[in-house]
Scaffold this active site. Structure first.
Site, PDB file in Angstrom:
ATOM      1  N   HIS A   1     -32.039  28.465 -63.527  1.00  6.15           N
ATOM      2  CA  HIS A   1     -31.102  28.239 -64.617  1.00  6.15           C
ATOM      3  C   HIS A   1     -30.900  29.515 -65.430  1.00  6.15           C
ATOM      4  O   HIS A   1     -31.831  30.303 -65.600  1.00  6.15           O
ATOM      5  CB  HIS A   1     -31.615  27.120 -65.527  1.00  6.15           C
ATOM      6  CG  HIS A   1     -31.802  25.822 -64.808  1.00  6.15           C
ATOM      7  ND1 HIS A   1     -32.752  24.897 -65.176  1.00  6.15           N
ATOM      8  CD2 HIS A   1     -31.149  25.288 -63.727  1.00  6.15           C
ATOM      9  CE1 HIS A   1     -32.683  23.850 -64.367  1.00  6.15           C
ATOM     10  NE2 HIS A   1     -31.729  24.074 -63.471  1.00  6.15           N
TER      11      HIS A   1
ATOM     12  N   LYS B   1     -36.308  32.355 -73.379  1.00  9.22           N
ATOM     13  CA  LYS B   1     -37.263  31.245 -73.296  1.00  9.22           C
ATOM     14  C   LYS B   1     -38.694  31.777 -73.348  1.00  9.22           C
ATOM     15  O   LYS B   1     -38.984  32.860 -72.826  1.00  9.22           O
ATOM     16  CB  LYS B   1     -37.070  30.453 -71.999  1.00  9.22           C
ATOM     17  CG  LYS B   1     -35.719  29.786 -71.866  1.00  9.22           C
ATOM     18  CD  LYS B   1     -35.582  29.093 -70.514  1.00  9.22           C
ATOM     19  CE  LYS B   1     -34.217  28.434 -70.362  1.00  9.22           C
ATOM     20  NZ  LYS B   1     -34.048  27.826 -69.014  1.00  9.22           N
TER      21      LYS B   1
ATOM     22  N   TYR C   1     -41.144  24.635 -73.589  1.00  6.89           N
ATOM     23  CA  TYR C   1     -40.266  25.793 -73.705  1.00  6.89           C
ATOM     24  C   TYR C   1     -39.861  25.970 -75.161  1.00  6.89           C
ATOM     25  O   TYR C   1     -39.424  25.008 -75.798  1.00  6.89           O
ATOM     26  CB  TYR C   1     -38.951  25.623 -72.961  1.00  6.89           C
ATOM     27  CG  TYR C   1     -38.913  24.977 -71.608  1.00  6.89           C
ATOM     28  CD1 TYR C   1     -38.376  25.665 -70.525  1.00  6.89           C
ATOM     29  CD2 TYR C   1     -39.330  23.661 -71.409  1.00  6.89           C
ATOM     30  CE1 TYR C   1     -38.266  25.065 -69.288  1.00  6.89           C
ATOM     31  CE2 TYR C   1     -39.232  23.058 -70.165  1.00  6.89           C
ATOM     32  CZ  TYR C   1     -38.692  23.766 -69.106  1.00  6.89           C
ATOM     33  OH  TYR C   1     -38.587  23.166 -67.873  1.00  6.89           O
TER      34      TYR C   1
ATOM     35  N   ASP D   1     -29.264  20.958 -59.057  1.00  4.27           N
ATOM     36  CA  ASP D   1     -29.873  22.195 -58.576  1.00  4.27           C
ATOM     37  C   ASP D   1     -29.662  22.363 -57.074  1.00  4.27           C
ATOM     38  O   ASP D   1     -29.473  23.481 -56.577  1.00  4.27           O
ATOM     39  CB  ASP D   1     -31.367  22.221 -58.897  1.00  4.27           C
ATOM     40  CG  ASP D   1     -31.645  22.417 -60.378  1.00  4.27           C
ATOM     41  OD1 ASP D   1     -30.714  22.812 -61.107  1.00  4.27           O
ATOM     42  OD2 ASP D   1     -32.790  22.175 -60.813  1.00  4.27           O
TER      43      ASP D   1
END
Length: 214
Positions: free
Chosen positions: A60, A70, A130, A167
């Site tokens: 991603h 992140k 995250y 995905d």
């Protein structure tokens, strides 16, 4: 933090204080992150995902600017966390680096704006936390197929891979590049430079205000 081979990616190994009660650690310290990055990491959102063994999430990435940095750790279980350089024009374009994050070492991975992120759960269940620098914005979010042979991520061979439909249907690296989806390396560098410049200006103003008040 220790820099990885991909510019903009860092791994943090905390000091764990253990005694008969258990253990304690700081898994995120803004001052330490700021010292290595040269700017603050604003935290706009905190996410938590729970994955069973074999689940692969990613790759991603977000449009830059503003992108989405992140800071990732594995609260329970274990994952193989992967950062991929998706910045078109980067000297390390297409390269990847993998770090094991688990509930023993308690390491964390910082992934800067413009880089791709993916991970595989290698324990029966893995809980991943995250910290994100910007909120989730679906119109700015994109993906590259984590099994793209052109990238060649060495996922663990002893897992039965589970992907989301999104995905699994994600384009390959070359398809994403041809479609103009990938972040531009120069634009990413300029954006980070602007963030650092703004941070230095802010610190200088605060320093002057402090000096004037004494």
């Amino acid at each position: 933090m220790d820099a990885l081979d991909i510019d903009g990616a860092w791994v943090f190994s905390p000091r764990i204080h253990a005694d008969r009660r258990g253990s304690f650690l700081e898994w995120f310290a803004e001052a330490g992150v700021r010292a290595d990055l040269g700017h603050r990491m604003d935290v706009a959102q905190a996410n938590c995902s729970v994955s069973r063994r074999g689940v692969i999430r990613g790759i991603h990435f977000s449009d830059v600017p503003p992108g989405q940095a992140k800071y990732v750790t594995c609260a329970s279980g274990a994952i193989i966390d992967v950062v991929v350089d998706l910045r078109a024009g980067s000297p390390s374009f297409g390269n990847w680096a993998a770090v094991r994050l688990d509930d023993e070492s308690r390491r964390a991975l910082y992934i800067g704006e413009g880089l791709g992120h993916a991970f595989a759960a290698v324990s029966d269940q893995a809980t991943v936390l995250y910290l994100c620098s910007t909120p989730y914005a679906p119109d700015r979010e994109h993906g590259v197929n984590p099994l793209d042979p052109a990238i060649g991520i060495a996922w663990p061979a002893d897992i039965d891979t589970v992907l989301s439909d999104k995905d699994e249907a994600a384009p390959s690296l070359s398809e994403a590049q041809d479609a103009g989806l990938l972040p531009d390396y120069g634009a990413c560098e300029a954006y980070i430079a602007d963030i650092r410049s703004a941070y230095r200006s802010r610190e200088e103003r605060l320093g002057l205000m402090s000096a004037e008040s004494t």
